[in-house]
Design an enzyme around this catalytic site. Structure first.
Site: not given
Length: 149
Positions: A69, A72
C-alpha cells in the site's frame, strides 16, 4: 500505593504493571526487556494486538497497513513523528494486515491505511487515509481528553 497502568509487551505478550509516574522514563518489559512505552512505534502480531487492544490501560493507537500500500508507506514516517509529538501517555503501534488478515477481517476493515484508537478494551475512534503527523496527533488529542490540555 502508586497509580499504575497495565501495558502489554509487543514482543512477548506479557502484561506488565508500570507506575504512571515512570511512563516517561522508558519502562521495559519485566520478562523480555523490550520497551513498553515511549516515542517509538511498536510492531504487533495478531496475539499481541488482541491482548493489547483488550488489556492496555493507556490509550493505544494502531496503524493497520500493508507493505504493498503506497499511502501506508507514505504515512509510516508521519505516524512515527506523531508518536514523538504526543508523548508517553499514548502508545503507538502498527500491524501488517497482509500478514494477519484475520485481525482486519474481525474489525471489518475495508481500506488501509486505517488508524484505530483503543482504550481499556474499547474502540474509541477511527481515522482513515494517509495523514500528516499533525493530523494524527490532533486526532489522538481530540479523542483522549487528558491530553487536550
Amino acid at each position: 500505593m502508586q497509580d499504575a497502568v497495565k501495558l502489554v509487551c509487543a514482543q512477548c505478550g506479557q502484561t506488565n504493571r508500570v507506575p504512571s509516574a515512570r511512563l516517561s522514563a522508558g519502562p521495559k518489559c519485566g520478562v523480555c526487556g523490550a520497551p513498553l512505552a515511549g516515542a517509538k512505534v511498536m510492531e504487533l502480531d495478531a496475539r499481541a494486538h488482541d491482548k493489547a487492544t483488550r488489556g492496555d490501560e493507556l490509550p493505544l493507537i494502531v496503524d493497520y497497513w500493508a507493505p504493498w500500500c503506497g499511502p501506508c508507506r507514505m504515512m509510516a514516517p508521519e505516524f512515527a513523528k506523531a508518536a514523538q509529538a504526543v508523548g508517553p501517555g499514548v502508545r503507538f503501534a502498527k500491524i501488517n494486515t497482509e500478514d494477519f488478515p484475520a485481525v482486519s477481517q474481525g474489525l471489518a476493515i475495508r481500506g488501509i491505511p486505517l488508524l484505530i484508537l483503543w482504550h481499556r478494551g474499547r474502540e474509541v475512534a477511527r481515522l482513515s487515509g494517509a495523514r500528516p503527523a499533525s493530523d494524527i496527533a490532533a486526532f489522538v488529542r481530540q479523542n483522549v481528553p487528558q491530553l487536550a490540555g
